[in-house]
Structures are given as structure tokens and as C-alpha cells.
Write a protein that holds these residues in place. Structure first.
Motif, PDB file in Angstrom:
ATOM      1  N   ARG A   1       0.832  -1.208   0.000  1.00 45.26           N
ATOM      2  CA  ARG A   1       0.000   0.000   0.000  1.00 45.26           C
ATOM      3  C   ARG A   1       0.861   1.251   0.000  1.00 45.26           C
ATOM      4  O   ARG A   1       0.595   2.202  -0.743  1.00 45.26           O
TER       5      ARG A   1
ATOM      6  N   ALA B   1       2.665   1.880  -3.363  1.00 43.65           N
ATOM      7  CA  ALA B   1       1.754   2.427  -4.376  1.00 43.65           C
ATOM      8  C   ALA B   1       1.478   3.898  -4.111  1.00 43.65           C
ATOM      9  O   ALA B   1       1.436   4.716  -5.047  1.00 43.65           O
TER      10      ALA B   1
ATOM     11  N   GLU C   1       4.523   5.967  -5.111  1.00 41.12           N
ATOM     12  CA  GLU C   1       4.620   6.119  -6.561  1.00 41.12           C
ATOM     13  C   GLU C   1       3.650   7.188  -7.063  1.00 41.12           C
ATOM     14  O   GLU C   1       4.010   8.017  -7.914  1.00 41.12           O
ATOM     15  N   GLU C   2       2.443   7.186  -6.525  1.00 41.58           N
ATOM     16  CA  GLU C   2       1.474   8.217  -6.904  1.00 41.58           C
ATOM     17  C   GLU C   2       1.985   9.602  -6.501  1.00 41.58           C
ATOM     18  O   GLU C   2       1.869  10.569  -7.270  1.00 41.58           O
TER      19      GLU C   2
END
Length: 348
Positions: free
Chosen positions: A249, A252, A255-256
Motif C-alpha cells: 500500500r 503504491a 509512486e502516486e
């Protein structure tokens, strides 16, 4: 010995005196952090404070995140502690630091009694390294990637080419998780002899006050560094944060955030280019969550920006830079637009 730069000056000094009165573009910690879910994970660890910290789960989680055995991982109280451990534990005679970059590696080496050589990169070359500039006799080489404060992202294979038998190659990847896809990362590589990679979890996750980072290196190097650490160097809340920040989680979300930072940085750079007639120049291409600029009367501009409510990082404390440089942390577009308006008023 080099003494002309204040190696102990860091961005937090730019906002310490004025606190919340200033919008902070001086410190490279992502705004709006730590997120609520991470604060909850840290809070959940507090009932266990009576017990001594047990880092096994966090160490295993970091190892799994990079596809490494746990013997190649050492958890530290931020990347800054790792630099101190390297300076004290490694038996080196000719250390070299590639500048401009984060100044703590050189400061730690000096404090440990080492005479430190410098490779000074030039603005005319885009602050990019020619590997031939590093002496063959250097047995410790330190380089940041992406580099603070220049925001240069060096090719991974170019950095790997600096490896030599008998040389320790230290790569500070404290801001690599702010690069989309972490391209050019060396973390997780085991084919580069003497490679030591440092990572920080304080920048992307807003944990500068908690102090958590880690070292990735060969098992014998990790063992040497661990022997130099005090007992229980990483607190229970910091261990909980480390385990949480390498979860799927979290990766991710990071990365966003990296992609959002890249878009906000492009907006900032485009706005800064409008001031080219006033003599402002941006060090490009910028790839980190900060931008380096050169402009006339930078010290005066920095002072006037403070009066307009904005803190920025002076550049003259970095070897290789002078008093005409400033570093700007990337912020959201609304903050950037307000800053650009203030900069227009602050320029001579």
C-alpha cells in the motif's frame, strides 16, 4: 582541509526562528505527511514502549521490499546516522565526496578524523559527473542520486562504473522514492562490488522527527556498521513506521506521490523560467522533489521572500556552490503560484 562551507547548516534552520509564520520551501519533506493511516500505525505501537525495540520484523520487511536477505539490511535512525556509522566503522584512507551534495557525509567523515577529498561538479556541465574525475586511489566514494541540492538524477550504470576492488561506493538514495518508477536506483543490486545504498523514510513520509532509514550492503559491511551502532538504535515507533512504509500500500502511495511531485515540479520550473529576463536560471533537468536556481542577489531575494512569508534554502553552504544559489522544495500548484507571485516582488 576544507573549511569554507558550513556543512552543518540544513534547511530546517531556515524555518526554525519563524515557525508557522513561513510557508516552507526550504525543507525537502513532503507536505501533508505523515498520512493518517501511518500515524495510526505509529500510535498502535505505543502500548509496547515498555519493551525494548525488536527490529526483526521491520528488517525483514525492508529486505523483502528490495528482494534481499536480511543480512544485507541495517535499520538506522535516519540516513544521517548511517553516514556517521560509515565514517566510524570503515577502515578507509582516501575518502572522496562528490559535491554539491548533502553535506553530512563529509561532516561525519571529518568528525571521524578523515581527510576528505572533493570532486566538485560544475554548473556548466549540468552538475553531471564524469567518472574519470574520481581518483583511482579513492577507497570510499560518496554520491547522491538524485542529488541534493542539484536535483540531478545520474544514470545507475554510470554510478556503478565507479566501483573498484577495495573501494566502498556509497550512494545516497534518500530521494529516490520521489522519482517515478525509481528509475536509476541501485537499491537491491548485489552485482556491484563494494556498493552501499542509503535510504531514508523521512522525506516522502514526513518522519523527520521520528528518524528512520536503512542501509543496504554486503553482509560483512552490514556487520561492521552494526557493531558501531549503540544498542537499540531505532525506537519501537520508528520500527513500526519502517514496516508500514515498505508495504505494498505504501509503495503504491509513494509512486502516486512521485508522479504528482513531477507534475508540480514542471509547473514550478515553467513559472521560474518566466524570470529569465531578471537573470534567474534553473538547473535542469530537475528530477528530485526540489529545484536549484541561480540568480543575482540571491541572499537579498531570500531575505525579502522571508518578509513575504516564504522560506527557501540558501545554497552557499554546499561545496561547489556560491551565494548566488537557492534551493526550492516542490510544493502543490497553489503554493507554487503564491510563491512565484512573491518571487516576482522579491527580485531586484
Amino acid at each position: 582541509m576544507h573549511t569554507e562551507h558550513d556543512l552543518r547548516h540544513h534547511g530546517d534552520a531556515e524555518v526554525r526562528d519563524d515557525g508557522a509564520a513561513l510557508t516552507d520551501l526550504a525543507v525537502n519533506v513532503r507536505t501533508g505527511t505523515p498520512p493518517a493511516w501511518l500515524r495510526e500505525r505509529i500510535a498502535d505501537s505505543l502500548p509496547g514502549l515498555a519493551a525494548y525495540p525488536d527490529g526483526r520484523a521491520a528488517r525483514a520487511a525492508v529486505a523483502a521490499r528490495h528482494g534481499l536477505p536480511v543480512e544485507r539490511v541495517l535499520l538506522t535512525a535516519g540516513a544521517a546516522e548511517a553516514f556517521v556509522l560509515l565514517a566510524r566503522a570503515l577502515k578507509v584512507r582516501r575518502p572522496v565526496v562528490v559535491h554539491p551534495q548533502f553535506t553530512e557525509p563529509e561532516a561525519a567523515l571529518r568528525d571521524a578524523g578523515h581527510t576528505v577529498g572533493r570532486v566538485l561538479l560544475r554548473a556548466e556541465d549540468g552538475f553531471r559527473l564524469d567518472p574519470a574525475a574520481v581518483s583511482e586511489g579513492a577507497d570510499l566514494v560518496v554520491i547522491g542520486n538524485p542529488t541534493n541540492p542539484t536535483s540531478v538524477l545520474h544514470p545507475a550504470e554510470m554510478i556503478a562504473s565507479l566501483a573498484r576492488p577495495g573501494r566502498t561506493l556509497v550512494v545516497d538514495e534518500a530521494f529516490m522514492d520521489a522519482v517515478p518508477g525509481e528509475r536509476e536506483a541501485l537499491a537491491g543490486r548485489t552485482d556491484v562490488p563494494g556498493l552501499v545504498v542509503l535510504r531514508s523514510l523521512t522525506k516522502t513520509w514526513g518522519l523527520a522527527g521520528l528518524r528512520i532509514g536503512y542501509v543496504l550492503a554486503a553482509p560483512d559491511t552490514i556487520a561492521d556498521l552494526e557493531r558501531a551502532q549503540p544498542l537499540w538504535p531505532v525506537s519501537t515507533p520508528a520500527l513500526a513506521a519502517a514496516e508500514a512504509c515498505v508495504s505494498p500500500r505504501a509503495l503504491a502511495e509513494a509512486e502516486e506521490a512521485a508522479r504528482r511531485i513531477a507534475a508540480d515540479r514542471a509547473h514550478l520550473v515553467a513559472g521560474l523560467r518566466r524570470f529569465a529576463p531578471a537573470g534567474l536560471r534553473v538547473a535542469e533537468p530537475a528530477e528530485g522533489p526540489f529545484v536549484l536556481i541561480r540568480l543575482p542577489d540571491a541572499a537579498g531575494v531570500r531575505h525579502r521572500l522571508r518578509g513575504l512569508g516564504f522560506a527557501v534554502r540558501r545554497g552557499d553552504t554546499f561545496p561547489g556552490l556560491g551565494d548566488e544559489w537557492l534551493r526550492l522544495a516542490v510544493r502543490d500548484r497553489g503554493t507554487v503560484d503564491r510563491f512565484l507571485g512573491a518571487l516576482g516582488r522579491a527580485l531586484p
